[in-house]
Scaffold this active site. Structure first.
Site, PDB file in Angstrom:
ATOM      1  N   ASP A 147      53.680 -25.696  -0.446  1.00  0.00           N
ATOM      2  CA  ASP A 147      54.060 -25.829   0.957  1.00  0.00           C
ATOM      3  C   ASP A 147      54.307 -27.299   1.275  1.00  0.00           C
ATOM      4  O   ASP A 147      53.440 -28.138   1.041  1.00  0.00           O
ATOM      5  CB  ASP A 147      52.957 -25.256   1.845  1.00  0.00           C
ATOM      6  CG  ASP A 147      53.467 -24.939   3.236  1.00  0.00           C
ATOM      7  OD1 ASP A 147      54.695 -24.811   3.404  1.00  0.00           O
ATOM      8  OD2 ASP A 147      52.642 -24.829   4.146  1.00  0.00           O
ATOM      9  N   HIS A 154      57.390 -32.208  13.633  1.00  0.00           N
ATOM     10  CA  HIS A 154      56.070 -31.583  13.465  1.00  0.00           C
ATOM     11  C   HIS A 154      55.034 -32.615  13.023  1.00  0.00           C
ATOM     12  O   HIS A 154      53.947 -32.700  13.598  1.00  0.00           O
ATOM     13  CB  HIS A 154      56.163 -30.444  12.447  1.00  0.00           C
ATOM     14  CG  HIS A 154      54.840 -29.839  12.086  1.00  0.00           C
ATOM     15  ND1 HIS A 154      54.092 -29.101  12.979  1.00  0.00           N
ATOM     16  CD2 HIS A 154      54.110 -29.893  10.929  1.00  0.00           C
ATOM     17  CE1 HIS A 154      52.973 -28.710  12.389  1.00  0.00           C
ATOM     18  NE2 HIS A 154      52.955 -29.173  11.159  1.00  0.00           N
ATOM     19  N   GLU A 220      52.658 -20.722  11.538  1.00  0.00           N
ATOM     20  CA  GLU A 220      53.546 -21.837  11.212  1.00  0.00           C
ATOM     21  C   GLU A 220      54.913 -21.231  10.916  1.00  0.00           C
ATOM     22  O   GLU A 220      55.082 -20.497   9.934  1.00  0.00           O
ATOM     23  CB  GLU A 220      53.016 -22.665  10.036  1.00  0.00           C
ATOM     24  CG  GLU A 220      51.818 -23.501  10.464  1.00  0.00           C
ATOM     25  CD  GLU A 220      51.366 -24.538   9.459  1.00  0.00           C
ATOM     26  OE1 GLU A 220      51.749 -24.426   8.266  1.00  0.00           O
ATOM     27  OE2 GLU A 220      50.628 -25.459   9.861  1.00  0.00           O
ATOM     28  N   GLU A 222      58.160 -21.256   9.354  1.00  0.00           N
ATOM     29  CA  GLU A 222      58.725 -21.993   8.223  1.00  0.00           C
ATOM     30  C   GLU A 222      59.843 -21.163   7.609  1.00  0.00           C
ATOM     31  O   GLU A 222      60.022 -19.982   7.894  1.00  0.00           O
ATOM     32  CB  GLU A 222      57.658 -22.237   7.130  1.00  0.00           C
ATOM     33  CG  GLU A 222      56.425 -22.981   7.621  1.00  0.00           C
ATOM     34  CD  GLU A 222      55.556 -23.493   6.477  1.00  0.00           C
ATOM     35  OE1 GLU A 222      56.037 -23.571   5.317  1.00  0.00           O
ATOM     36  OE2 GLU A 222      54.391 -23.831   6.745  1.00  0.00           O
ATOM     37  N   ASP A 254      53.296 -19.226   7.733  1.00  0.00           N
ATOM     38  CA  ASP A 254      52.137 -19.757   7.008  1.00  0.00           C
ATOM     39  C   ASP A 254      50.938 -19.783   7.963  1.00  0.00           C
ATOM     40  O   ASP A 254      50.611 -20.808   8.551  1.00  0.00           O
ATOM     41  CB  ASP A 254      52.484 -21.168   6.495  1.00  0.00           C
ATOM     42  CG  ASP A 254      51.444 -21.693   5.537  1.00  0.00           C
ATOM     43  OD1 ASP A 254      50.789 -20.873   4.873  1.00  0.00           O
ATOM     44  OD2 ASP A 254      51.292 -22.928   5.453  1.00  0.00           O
ATOM     45  N   ARG A 258      43.114 -23.194  12.339  1.00  0.00           N
ATOM     46  CA  ARG A 258      43.049 -24.627  12.661  1.00  0.00           C
ATOM     47  C   ARG A 258      41.635 -25.178  12.664  1.00  0.00           C
ATOM     48  O   ARG A 258      41.416 -26.335  12.292  1.00  0.00           O
ATOM     49  CB  ARG A 258      43.683 -24.879  14.039  1.00  0.00           C
ATOM     50  CG  ARG A 258      45.142 -24.472  14.144  1.00  0.00           C
ATOM     51  CD  ARG A 258      46.011 -25.242  13.192  1.00  0.00           C
ATOM     52  NE  ARG A 258      47.416 -24.848  13.332  1.00  0.00           N
ATOM     53  CZ  ARG A 258      48.344 -25.103  12.421  1.00  0.00           C
ATOM     54  NH1 ARG A 258      48.037 -25.731  11.293  1.00  0.00           N
ATOM     55  NH2 ARG A 258      49.589 -24.722  12.607  1.00  0.00           N
ATOM     56  N   GLN A 261      40.527 -25.460   9.088  1.00  0.00           N
ATOM     57  CA  GLN A 261      41.332 -26.536   8.482  1.00  0.00           C
ATOM     58  C   GLN A 261      40.799 -27.904   8.909  1.00  0.00           C
ATOM     59  O   GLN A 261      40.645 -28.812   8.101  1.00  0.00           O
ATOM     60  CB  GLN A 261      42.782 -26.365   8.951  1.00  0.00           C
ATOM     61  CG  GLN A 261      43.767 -27.390   8.400  1.00  0.00           C
ATOM     62  CD  GLN A 261      45.187 -27.161   8.941  1.00  0.00           C
ATOM     63  OE1 GLN A 261      45.440 -26.229   9.708  1.00  0.00           O
ATOM     64  NE2 GLN A 261      46.104 -28.012   8.542  1.00  0.00           N
ATOM     65  N   LYS A 274      44.185 -22.323   5.090  1.00  0.00           N
ATOM     66  CA  LYS A 274      45.585 -21.956   4.867  1.00  0.00           C
ATOM     67  C   LYS A 274      45.760 -20.825   3.852  1.00  0.00           C
ATOM     68  O   LYS A 274      46.842 -20.269   3.753  1.00  0.00           O
ATOM     69  CB  LYS A 274      46.366 -23.167   4.327  1.00  0.00           C
ATOM     70  CG  LYS A 274      46.144 -24.461   5.088  1.00  0.00           C
ATOM     71  CD  LYS A 274      46.758 -24.438   6.457  1.00  0.00           C
ATOM     72  CE  LYS A 274      48.225 -24.729   6.377  1.00  0.00           C
ATOM     73  NZ  LYS A 274      48.791 -24.890   7.721  1.00  0.00           N
ATOM     74  N   THR A 278      49.930 -15.895   3.723  1.00  0.00           N
ATOM     75  CA  THR A 278      51.241 -16.499   3.995  1.00  0.00           C
ATOM     76  C   THR A 278      52.254 -15.365   3.889  1.00  0.00           C
ATOM     77  O   THR A 278      52.361 -14.727   2.839  1.00  0.00           O
ATOM     78  CB  THR A 278      51.575 -17.604   2.974  1.00  0.00           C
ATOM     79  OG1 THR A 278      50.579 -18.631   3.053  1.00  0.00           O
ATOM     80  CG2 THR A 278      52.938 -18.208   3.247  1.00  0.00           C
ATOM     81  N   GLU A 385      51.141 -26.873  18.668  1.00  0.00           N
ATOM     82  CA  GLU A 385      52.083 -27.794  19.316  1.00  0.00           C
ATOM     83  C   GLU A 385      52.614 -27.209  20.639  1.00  0.00           C
ATOM     84  O   GLU A 385      52.717 -27.920  21.633  1.00  0.00           O
ATOM     85  CB  GLU A 385      53.270 -28.067  18.387  1.00  0.00           C
ATOM     86  CG  GLU A 385      52.932 -28.846  17.139  1.00  0.00           C
ATOM     87  CD  GLU A 385      54.058 -28.750  16.124  1.00  0.00           C
ATOM     88  OE1 GLU A 385      54.046 -27.790  15.315  1.00  0.00           O
ATOM     89  OE2 GLU A 385      54.954 -29.612  16.149  1.00  0.00           O
TER      90      GLU A 385
HETATM   91 CA    CA Z   1      52.470 -24.761   6.247  1.00  0.00          CA
END
Ligand code: CA
Length: 440
Positions: A147, A154, A220, A222, A254, A258, A261, A274, A278, A385
């Site tokens: 990844d 970002h 996420e 992606e 993904d 948080r 993490q 993470k 995914t 975000e």
């Molecule tokens: Ca990611």
């Protein structure tokens, strides 16, 4: 077969023209229906074309895949391993079989319409299946999942929120396509539920960590590319050859815990926050189908090191959307719209950087782009975000609010490229959050 952006080519397959899956797209996936063994198909309109059946009927006899039916298996890896000439021959053949009329002026290669499938009712009934009636499976056996972290917007947002708003990017970010080795065993196909993970977290004002369900479950947005032909260990893939090793692209979500993490990531980076899930979309859009949508990537300043200099434009103009639906909502609500063209580091630079130390890629590997965030607050690719660290909750039509995902929420990503006369779509990628399971 790279169609031009003004292509007017059409297919005789009902519903193909104007859909996400017209003749200019022809994405590959792995499907089954009615309990049959999974095999490889291509999407056209609202149908899957069973490529194993076309192979059995001898329709690939003049291509590099003629000797073995690489489509009669449950993953694209064997086909991907055959390399660019095989991919292009098969795509050319498929276009000729599905083309309405000869279309000499709309692609890089003159292809005549071949009626072998169109005029064979028996073969048509064996080879066409409604997408609505199939189960889609993982498109590849993902041996390696990497990844990246390639959106400047970002990385800047995260740096502003969690480090220093006046100096949000770390010094290496503009020199290196930053990435990490992820976990391939938990890469799952669209439609697979996501069990809320448990883990160790620590509140800022707490003296000690605690263990329990994640309270800051995020998405996420992606995209990812799948690699084809391998390189030998010790032999990097140079920039000039890198595009030939990229089979195609799909959508990636993904999922990220948080709070887990945040407590674990110093000093070695992402780990359990993470690696629980995914998700990938079932259809892999060939890189050649994205050819008409290549655009200039953002200006890279300072100049990159010579090994990362790539000829041509490798930005990709792909509109992306995130929809959220809570258990109480009747319809989903769009919470972000962005575009893949904002990505600072290109997919080709990512692959070049990946192998510059001599590491080997394998057919079917997945390379995630990193969260795709655009320049405006409604174009961010994560809830962290969009809600700016919880200060701007998303208001749902039911009166509910979200800073992060709740149990029962369904998130759907979609992506589409738009030309004057056709679209190239990626379809959808969905996942629903299930409650955490009691710890054994
Ligand atoms: Ca990611």
């Amino acid at each position: 077969m790279i169609f031009s952006k003004d292509s007017k080519a059409t297919s005789w397959v009902e519903g193909a023209n104007g859909s996400d899956f017209p003749i200019q797209n022809l994405p590959y996936g792995v499907f089954s229906c009615g309990g049959s063994k999974p095999k490889v198909g291509a999407a056209i309109g609202a149908h899957v074309v069973d490529l194993a059946a076309l192979h059995d009927a001898g329709l690939f006899s003049d291509t590099p895949v003629s000797k073995s039916n690489v489509f009669a298996c449950d993953a694209l890896n064997d086909f991907m391993a055959m390399g660019l000439d095989a991919w292009r021959s098969v795509r050319r053949r498929l276009v000729s079989l599905l083309l309405e009329d000869d279309a000499p002026d709309s692609c890089d290669d003159i292809v005549s319409a071949d009626k072998a499938l169109r005029d064979d009712a028996g073969l048509r009934s064996r080879a066409f299946v409604s997408i609505a009636g199939v189960t889609m499976h993982m498109p590849t056996r993902v041996g390696n999942f990497v990844d990246f972290y390639s959106s400047k917007e970002h990385a800047t947002n995260i740096g502003s929120m969690f480090r220093d708003p006046s100096n949000p990017l770390l010094p290496n970010w503009v020199h290196i396509p930053i990435g990490y080795n992820g976990r391939s065993s938990s890469v799952i196909v669209s439609g697979t539920d996501i069990v809320r993970p448990c883990g160790q977290t620590k509140a800022d004002d707490a003296d000690a960590p605690t263990f329990g369900p994640c309270r800051a479950l995020d998405i996420e947005l992606e995209m990812g590319f799948f690699t084809g032909q391998a390189n030998d260990l010790g032999t990097p893939i140079p920039a000039s050859k890198a595009p030939d090793h990229i089979f195609g692209m799909g959508l990636v979500n993904d999922w990220s815990a948080r709070d887990i993490q945040r407590w674990e990531y110093v000093p070695l980076g992402p780990f359990l926050g993470k690696s629980f899930a995914t998700s990938v979309s079932p259809w892999v859009v060939p890189l050649d189908a994205l050819g008409p949508f290549r655009v200039a990537q953002p200006v890279q300043e300072p100049d990159v090191l010579p090994y990362l200099r790539v000829d041509g434009d490798w930005g990709l103009d792909i509109d992306l959307k995130v929809d959220l639906k809570s258990a109480k909502m009747d319809e989903s609500m769009t919470i972000s719209r962005t575009n893949f063209k904002y990505m600072y580091w290109t997919i080709v630079q990512q692959l070049v950087h990946q192998t510059c130390n001599g590491t080997n890629v394998a057919p079917g590997d997945l390379y995630g782009s990193g969260t795709v965030s655009g320049p405006t607050p409604d174009s961010y690719g994560s809830m962290m975000e969009l809600c700016w660290k919880g200060t701007k909750p998303i208001k749902l039509p039911t009166g509910e609010e979200r800073k992060f995902l709740a149990d029962g929420d369904t998130v759907t990503l979609s992506g589409v490229c738009t030309a004057p006369n056709f679209k190239v779509g990626f379809g959808e990628l969905s996942g629903t959050i299930l409650p955490a399971r009691e710890y054994p």
